[in-house]
Write an enzyme that holds these catalytic residues in place. Structure first.
Site, PDB file in Angstrom:
ATOM      1  N   SER A  21       0.828  -1.213   0.000  1.00 50.31           N
ATOM      2  CA  SER A  21       0.000   0.000   0.000  1.00 50.31           C
ATOM      3  C   SER A  21       0.862   1.264   0.000  1.00 50.31           C
ATOM      4  O   SER A  21       1.859   1.359   0.718  1.00 50.31           O
ATOM      5  CB  SER A  21      -0.894  -0.002   1.235  1.00 50.31           C
ATOM      6  OG  SER A  21      -1.614   1.199   1.309  1.00 50.31           O
ATOM      7  N   LEU A  73      -0.914   9.979   5.111  1.00 45.60           N
ATOM      8  CA  LEU A  73      -2.145   9.432   4.516  1.00 45.60           C
ATOM      9  C   LEU A  73      -2.821  10.432   3.568  1.00 45.60           C
ATOM     10  O   LEU A  73      -4.053  10.535   3.555  1.00 45.60           O
ATOM     11  CB  LEU A  73      -3.133   8.957   5.588  1.00 45.60           C
ATOM     12  CG  LEU A  73      -2.632   7.848   6.529  1.00 45.60           C
ATOM     13  CD1 LEU A  73      -3.728   7.436   7.514  1.00 45.60           C
ATOM     14  CD2 LEU A  73      -2.156   6.634   5.743  1.00 45.60           C
ATOM     15  N   ASN A  99      -7.000  -0.583   0.856  1.00 46.06           N
ATOM     16  CA  ASN A  99      -6.437  -0.307   2.180  1.00 46.06           C
ATOM     17  C   ASN A  99      -7.193   0.877   2.785  1.00 46.06           C
ATOM     18  O   ASN A  99      -7.345   1.911   2.128  1.00 46.06           O
ATOM     19  CB  ASN A  99      -4.941  -0.001   2.028  1.00 46.06           C
ATOM     20  CG  ASN A  99      -4.263   0.282   3.353  1.00 46.06           C
ATOM     21  OD1 ASN A  99      -4.618   1.205   4.071  1.00 46.06           O
ATOM     22  ND2 ASN A  99      -3.256  -0.520   3.664  1.00 46.06           N
ATOM     23  N   CYS A 130      -0.193   3.259  10.543  1.00 47.40           N
ATOM     24  CA  CYS A 130       0.516   4.388   9.921  1.00 47.40           C
ATOM     25  C   CYS A 130       1.225   5.193  11.012  1.00 47.40           C
ATOM     26  O   CYS A 130       0.580   5.684  11.944  1.00 47.40           O
ATOM     27  CB  CYS A 130      -0.446   5.289   9.157  1.00 47.40           C
ATOM     28  SG  CYS A 130       0.403   6.741   8.498  1.00 47.40           S
ATOM     29  N   LYS A 165      -3.165  -4.695   8.935  1.00 45.27           N
ATOM     30  CA  LYS A 165      -1.752  -4.364   8.715  1.00 45.27           C
ATOM     31  C   LYS A 165      -1.147  -3.852  10.016  1.00 45.27           C
ATOM     32  O   LYS A 165      -1.553  -2.814  10.544  1.00 45.27           O
ATOM     33  CB  LYS A 165      -1.608  -3.325   7.604  1.00 45.27           C
ATOM     34  CG  LYS A 165      -0.150  -3.069   7.228  1.00 45.27           C
ATOM     35  CD  LYS A 165      -0.026  -2.349   5.913  1.00 45.27           C
ATOM     36  CE  LYS A 165       1.430  -2.177   5.509  1.00 45.27           C
ATOM     37  NZ  LYS A 165       1.566  -1.482   4.225  1.00 45.27           N
ATOM     38  N   THR A 193       5.930   0.308   8.357  1.00 45.79           N
ATOM     39  CA  THR A 193       7.270   0.890   8.489  1.00 45.79           C
ATOM     40  C   THR A 193       7.718   1.016   9.948  1.00 45.79           C
ATOM     41  O   THR A 193       6.908   1.103  10.863  1.00 45.79           O
ATOM     42  CB  THR A 193       7.290   2.303   7.863  1.00 45.79           C
ATOM     43  OG1 THR A 193       6.203   3.050   8.414  1.00 45.79           O
ATOM     44  CG2 THR A 193       7.155   2.230   6.364  1.00 45.79           C
ATOM     45  N   GLY A 243       8.148  -5.808   3.999  1.00 42.76           N
ATOM     46  CA  GLY A 243       9.268  -5.099   4.621  1.00 42.76           C
ATOM     47  C   GLY A 243      10.581  -5.435   3.948  1.00 42.76           C
ATOM     48  O   GLY A 243      11.163  -6.488   4.211  1.00 42.76           O
TER      49      GLY A 243
HETATM   50  C1  SIN Z   1       1.661   7.584   5.036  1.00 38.42           C
HETATM   51  O1  SIN Z   1       0.769   7.924   4.227  1.00 38.42           O
HETATM   52  O2  SIN Z   1       2.057   8.354   5.922  1.00 38.42           O
HETATM   53  C2  SIN Z   1       2.259   6.209   4.966  1.00 38.42           C
HETATM   54  C3  SIN Z   1       1.256   5.188   5.172  1.00 38.42           C
HETATM   55  C4  SIN Z   1       1.613   4.169   6.208  1.00 38.42           C
HETATM   56  O3  SIN Z   1       2.762   4.073   6.623  1.00 38.42           O
HETATM   57  O4  SIN Z   1       0.726   3.443   6.628  1.00 38.42           O
END
Ligand code: SIN
Length: 310
Positions: A21, A73, A99, A130, A165, A193, A243
């Site tokens: 995603s 996001l 997602n 996130c 997730k 992440t 990852g």
């Molecule tokens: C983001 O849009 O900040 C990244 C999305 C995520 O890490 O879930």
């Protein structure tokens, strides 16, 4: 030639390769780079109920072995996704996973209910993790009760397959995995992440406007692999590895420890067409190793400590 199709909860994927995603648009726009039929499933960028402008710039920074982001996001919201994106996804020759992200349990439920009737959506992936909203507090992925509350609300609102997730930024991912399984998740994506940061010592400035962000790419693979393995051991529902996965070897490392599919993310930014060749590379690697059926081989990790009863 090795058989690549895998069962992922209620879904059958023609091969285990999925996009991660946020790294492949919503899917359709990437079709020139990668024929959809080359993937097991396409995962959208996170969709939220309302449009979000995202975090201030700069919000991406390269590191020695990966990428930091603090996108926040950014997306045009659910109504735009329903009217402008999904209609063009109906005839895609791959599965479509939407997602969804939210900052409260109620919004997760509303998103799931609105997407439940959409034929183009084959499954939902619930972004509990996130790190770039709410100051990196990660309320839905560091607290098992909050994770279960969000997944429970989504489960009540949709019959579509749903994947949770999870975040690697926890000390005990297995407890979160068990909580979302009990709340009705059909599968787990492990992992999002890692929290990280980068600074320029000369200017004394951070690389990201938000200072900290989510770290992804090659550098996180060992951490992600361990976290995915912990999930595989803890739950009966399928786990999707994510990852630092870029090659057939990377994918097969996650699958031998039990993941039933893999997501390719950060490497899409350096070569967006490479993901389209990954299934073939996996097939070739399995053929070379005389493995005829990927499904039969998943989770066949030889764990000496387990054999020794440790
Ligand atoms: C983001 O849009 O900040 C990244 C999305 C995520 O890490 O879930």
């Amino acid at each position: 030639m090795a058989r690549l199709s895998v069962q992922l909860g209620p879904l059958v994927l023609r091969n285990p390769v999925m996009s991660g995603s946020g790294t492949y648009g919503h899917g359709r726009e990437m079709a020139l780079m990668c024929p959809p039929r080359h993937l097991g499933a396409w995962v959208s960028k996170t969709v939220t109920l309302e449009p979000r402008p995202g975090n201030p710039m700069p919000r991406m920074a390269e590191t020695e072995a990966g990428l930091l982001n603090s996108i926040g996001l950014e997306n045009r919201g659910l109504e735009y996704y329903l009217s402008e994106i999904l209609p063009s996804m109906r005839d895609l020759d791959t599965l479509v996973v939407t997602n969804i992200g939210a900052e409260c349990v109620e919004d997760f439920g509303t998103l799931a209910a609105r997407l439940d009737g959409e034929a183009a959506v084959d499954a939902l992936e619930v972004n509990l993790s996130c790190p770039n909203v709410g100051g990196g507090r990660l309320p839905f992925s560091t607290d098992a009760r909050m994770a279960a509350a969000a997944i429970g609300r989504v489960r009540a609102a949709t019959k579509k397959p749903l994947f949770a997730k999870l975040s690697p930024n926890v000390s005990d991912i297995a407890s979160i995995a068990c909580a979302v399984e009990a709340a009705g998740a059909d599968g787990i994506t492990a992992v999002n992440t890692l929290l990280g940061m980068k600074v320029d010592w000369r200017s004394r400035r951070p690389a990201l406007a938000t200072v900290q962000g989510g770290y992804s790419g090659t550098g996180i693979k060992p951490v992600a692999l361990r976290q995915a393995w912990m999930c595989c051991k803890a739950v009966k529902i399928p786990v999707i590895g994510c990852g630092g996965i870029a090659s057939a070897d990377d994918a097969l490392e996650f699958m031998v420890v039990g993941c039933r599919a893999v997501q390719v993310g950060t490497s899409n930014f350096s070569d967006p067409s490479a993901i389209g060749n990954l299934a073939q590379a996996i097939e070739h690697a399995l053929d070379q190793a005389c493995i005829a059926d990927l499904e039969q081989w998943i989770g066949s990790f030889d764990n000496p400590r387990a054999l020794a009863g440790a």
